[in-house]
Scaffold this active site. Structure first.
Site, PDB file in Angstrom:
ATOM      1  N   ASP A  47      -3.195  -7.116  -5.599  1.00  0.00           N
ATOM      2  CA  ASP A  47      -4.451  -6.989  -4.853  1.00  0.00           C
ATOM      3  C   ASP A  47      -4.366  -7.962  -3.678  1.00  0.00           C
ATOM      4  OD1 ASP A  47      -6.953  -7.090  -3.763  1.00  0.00           O
ATOM      5  OD2 ASP A  47      -8.015  -7.183  -5.681  1.00  0.00           O
TER       6      ASP A  47
ATOM      7  N   SER B  88       1.419   3.315  -2.411  1.00  0.00           N
ATOM      8  CA  SER B  88       1.118   4.250  -3.510  1.00  0.00           C
ATOM      9  C   SER B  88       0.635   5.608  -3.022  1.00  0.00           C
ATOM     10  CB  SER B  88       0.048   3.640  -4.420  1.00  0.00           C
ATOM     11  OG  SER B  88      -1.144   3.407  -3.682  1.00  0.00           O
ATOM     12  N   ARG B  89       0.160   5.668  -1.795  1.00  0.00           N
ATOM     13  CA  ARG B  89      -0.319   6.949  -1.265  1.00  0.00           C
ATOM     14  C   ARG B  89      -0.356   6.873   0.267  1.00  0.00           C
ATOM     15  NH1 ARG B  89      -5.328   4.595  -3.305  1.00  0.00           N
ATOM     16  NH2 ARG B  89      -6.643   4.099  -1.491  1.00  0.00           N
TER      17      ARG B  89
ATOM     18  N   TYR C 127     -12.728  -3.981  11.304  1.00  0.00           N
ATOM     19  CA  TYR C 127     -11.477  -3.209  11.298  1.00  0.00           C
ATOM     20  C   TYR C 127     -10.742  -3.358  12.629  1.00  0.00           C
ATOM     21  CZ  TYR C 127      -8.357   0.794  10.460  1.00  0.00           C
ATOM     22  OH  TYR C 127      -7.259   1.603  10.283  1.00  0.00           O
TER      23      TYR C 127
ATOM     24  N   ALA D  56     -11.165  -5.561  14.948  1.00  0.00           N
ATOM     25  CA  ALA D  56     -10.786  -6.961  15.211  1.00  0.00           C
ATOM     26  C   ALA D  56      -9.457  -7.285  14.528  1.00  0.00           C
ATOM     27  CB  ALA D  56     -11.889  -7.902  14.718  1.00  0.00           C
TER      28      ALA D  56
ATOM     29  N   GLY E 182       0.819  -1.207   0.000  1.00  0.00           N
ATOM     30  CA  GLY E 182       0.000   0.000   0.000  1.00  0.00           C
ATOM     31  C   GLY E 182       0.854   1.259   0.000  1.00  0.00           C
TER      32      GLY E 182
ATOM     33  N   LYS F 130      -7.133  -5.078  13.515  1.00  0.00           N
ATOM     34  CA  LYS F 130      -6.022  -4.239  13.993  1.00  0.00           C
ATOM     35  C   LYS F 130      -5.545  -4.692  15.375  1.00  0.00           C
ATOM     36  CE  LYS F 130      -5.680  -1.620  10.365  1.00  0.00           C
ATOM     37  NZ  LYS F 130      -4.503  -1.707   9.489  1.00  0.00           N
TER      38      LYS F 130
HETATM   39  P1  NDP Z   1      -4.988   5.048   2.185  1.00  0.00           P
HETATM   40  O1  NDP Z   1      -6.369   4.656   1.810  1.00  0.00           O
HETATM   41  O2  NDP Z   1      -4.517   6.434   1.927  1.00  0.00           O
HETATM   42  O3  NDP Z   1      -3.937   4.044   1.515  1.00  0.00           O
HETATM   43  C1  NDP Z   1      -4.147   2.668   1.577  1.00  0.00           C
HETATM   44  C2  NDP Z   1      -3.104   1.980   0.721  1.00  0.00           C
HETATM   45  O4  NDP Z   1      -3.378   0.584   0.732  1.00  0.00           O
HETATM   46  C3  NDP Z   1      -3.166   2.439  -0.736  1.00  0.00           C
HETATM   47  O5  NDP Z   1      -1.894   2.358  -1.311  1.00  0.00           O
HETATM   48  C4  NDP Z   1      -4.107   1.407  -1.351  1.00  0.00           C
HETATM   49  O6  NDP Z   1      -3.952   1.327  -2.763  1.00  0.00           O
HETATM   50  C5  NDP Z   1      -3.620   0.147  -0.621  1.00  0.00           C
HETATM   51  N1  NDP Z   1      -4.592  -0.916  -0.662  1.00  0.00           N
HETATM   52  C6  NDP Z   1      -5.886  -0.893  -0.240  1.00  0.00           C
HETATM   53  N2  NDP Z   1      -6.478  -2.069  -0.503  1.00  0.00           N
HETATM   54  C7  NDP Z   1      -5.551  -2.843  -1.106  1.00  0.00           C
HETATM   55  C8  NDP Z   1      -5.558  -4.165  -1.634  1.00  0.00           C
HETATM   56  N3  NDP Z   1      -6.666  -4.923  -1.621  1.00  0.00           N
HETATM   57  N4  NDP Z   1      -4.421  -4.651  -2.178  1.00  0.00           N
HETATM   58  C9  NDP Z   1      -3.299  -3.888  -2.220  1.00  0.00           C
HETATM   59  N5  NDP Z   1      -3.233  -2.641  -1.749  1.00  0.00           N
HETATM   60  C10 NDP Z   1      -4.358  -2.122  -1.208  1.00  0.00           C
HETATM   61  O7  NDP Z   1      -4.877   4.683   3.733  1.00  0.00           O
HETATM   62  P2  NDP Z   1      -3.839   5.129   4.854  1.00  0.00           P
HETATM   63  O8  NDP Z   1      -2.530   5.509   4.285  1.00  0.00           O
HETATM   64  O9  NDP Z   1      -4.560   6.050   5.756  1.00  0.00           O
HETATM   65  O10 NDP Z   1      -3.716   3.744   5.643  1.00  0.00           O
HETATM   66  C11 NDP Z   1      -2.559   2.937   5.630  1.00  0.00           C
HETATM   67  C12 NDP Z   1      -2.640   1.984   6.812  1.00  0.00           C
HETATM   68  O11 NDP Z   1      -2.683   2.746   8.016  1.00  0.00           O
HETATM   69  C13 NDP Z   1      -3.905   1.121   6.817  1.00  0.00           C
HETATM   70  O12 NDP Z   1      -3.584  -0.181   7.243  1.00  0.00           O
HETATM   71  C14 NDP Z   1      -4.801   1.810   7.834  1.00  0.00           C
HETATM   72  O13 NDP Z   1      -5.689   0.923   8.431  1.00  0.00           O
HETATM   73  C15 NDP Z   1      -3.766   2.344   8.818  1.00  0.00           C
HETATM   74  N6  NDP Z   1      -4.244   3.452   9.628  1.00  0.00           N
HETATM   75  C16 NDP Z   1      -4.542   4.692   9.069  1.00  0.00           C
HETATM   76  C17 NDP Z   1      -4.972   5.729   9.861  1.00  0.00           C
HETATM   77  C18 NDP Z   1      -5.257   7.090   9.330  1.00  0.00           C
HETATM   78  O14 NDP Z   1      -5.742   7.929  10.085  1.00  0.00           O
HETATM   79  N7  NDP Z   1      -4.990   7.392   8.080  1.00  0.00           N
HETATM   80  C19 NDP Z   1      -5.170   5.547  11.306  1.00  0.00           C
HETATM   81  C20 NDP Z   1      -4.838   4.234  11.780  1.00  0.00           C
HETATM   82  C21 NDP Z   1      -4.402   3.234  10.955  1.00  0.00           C
HETATM   83  P3  NDP Z   1      -5.154   0.862  -3.753  1.00  0.00           P
HETATM   84  O15 NDP Z   1      -6.444   1.188  -3.078  1.00  0.00           O
HETATM   85  O16 NDP Z   1      -4.909   1.630  -5.004  1.00  0.00           O
HETATM   86  O17 NDP Z   1      -4.934  -0.608  -3.938  1.00  0.00           O
END
Ligand code: NDP
Length: 256
Positions: free
Chosen positions: A68, A19-20, A160, A162, A17, A164
């Site tokens: 994915d 990419s962003r 979620y 559960a 993940g 985490k």
């Molecule tokens: P974003 O939605 O900004 O980024 C999520 C990343 O995961 C993207 O790169 C997305 O790319 C990738 N991703 C999602 N689903 C899949 C999949 N099925 N296969 C491969 N890649 C996937 O989220 P955050 O940066 O905020 O979150 C990152 C982590 O931090 C997560 O685990 C989240 O639970 C955790 N977190 C975030 C918080 C926050 O406040 N932001 C707080 C607490 C925890 P794409 O969808 O293009 O596949």
């Protein structure tokens, strides 16, 4: 000469993940400290742009792979590709995650299975596949990105929270399995960070509520997770294992 405890030159890092959001910020932090980095997600265009941004002006390489993580064959293929490319993944950041809120009496099996697969099972599978090479070289760093919602929760965050919370149990057990091999396994529990995930789920009043809940009175910038991740990914964190590092702007400092 002083030893730089945060130096990652010669190290390889896989950030799922990446990419962003938080994954991209952590990947950039590793690249800035000399690591060769691989990021993955489901969106090739976004990955391409992110890899170029992260790699700009860096000595190490930054590559991307499509994956994915809800598909087991994709997760297995990602592990195989990373090993083929790097030999060993020294630093594994299990960051990709999803949050699909549903109150407990409305949880759908399909949603439950999807969240469990991406947020928990794919993490076990990827870690399982990459650990043998780490064990051989007797060094490795594994970080699962959990959440403050793994320690407390909010209404409807059933699947979620559960997953985490489970990541901490997973990290503790594998820290014991892997400690004798010089491999640490930890969780980071981010609080509210300004990324697509919370922005797409929360109302404006909830966004205000989240920032007020922290001691610092504001949301975190993704960049502010790079330092904590670097600590756990480098020599600097060599004696920290089986732990959850909360990076929450002091949200859990509050008793009531
Ligand atoms: P974003 O939605 O900004 O980024 C999520 C990343 O995961 C993207 O790169 C997305 O790319 C990738 N991703 C999602 N689903 C899949 C999949 N099925 N296969 C491969 N890649 C996937 O989220 P955050 O940066 O905020 O979150 C990152 C982590 O931090 C997560 O685990 C989240 O639970 C955790 N977190 C975030 C918080 C926050 O406040 N932001 C707080 C607490 C925890 P794409 O969808 O293009 O596949």
């Amino acid at each position: 000469m002083l030893c730089d405890l945060f130096d990652l030159k010669g190290r390889t890092a896989l950030v799922t993940g990446g990419s962003r959001g938080l994954g991209k910020a952590m990947a950039k932090g590793f690249a800035e400290h000399g690591a060769d980095v691989m990021i993955c997600s489901r969106n090739e265009e976004e990955l391409k742009v992110a890899a170029a941004e992260i790699g700009k002006g860096m000595e190490g390489s930054v590559e991307y792979r499509l994956c994915d993580m809800s598909r087991r064959e994709d997760t297995d293929a990602l592990a195989a590709t990373a090993l083929e490319r790097f030999g060993t993944v020294d630093i594994l950041i299990n960051n990709a995650g999803v949050n699909i809120p549903q109150p407990i009496d409305e949880v759908k099996d399909e949603t439950w299975d999807q969240v469990i697969e991406i947020n928990l099972t794919s993490i076990m599978r990827l870690t399982r596949a990459l650990v043998p090479a780490m064990k051989k070289q007797k060094w490795g760093r594994i970080v699962h990105i959990s959440s403050v919602l793994g320690v407390g929760s909010k209404p409807a965050r059933n699947a979620y929270s559960a997953t985490k919370a489970s990541l901490l149990g997973l990290a503790k057990a594998s820290a014991l399995d892997l400690g004798p091999f010089g491999i640490t396994v930890n969780c980071i529990g981010p609080g509210p960070f300004l990324t697509d995930m919370p922005m797409s789920l929360l109302s404006d009043s909830e966004k205000d509520e989240f920032s007020r809940a922290t001691a610092l009175g504001r949301w975190g910038e993704p960049r502010e997770l790079a330092g904590p991740a670097l600590l756990l990914a480098s020599e600097a964190g060599s004696y920290i294992t089986g732990e959850m590092l909360l990076v929450d702007g002091g949200a859990f400092a509050r008793a009531l």
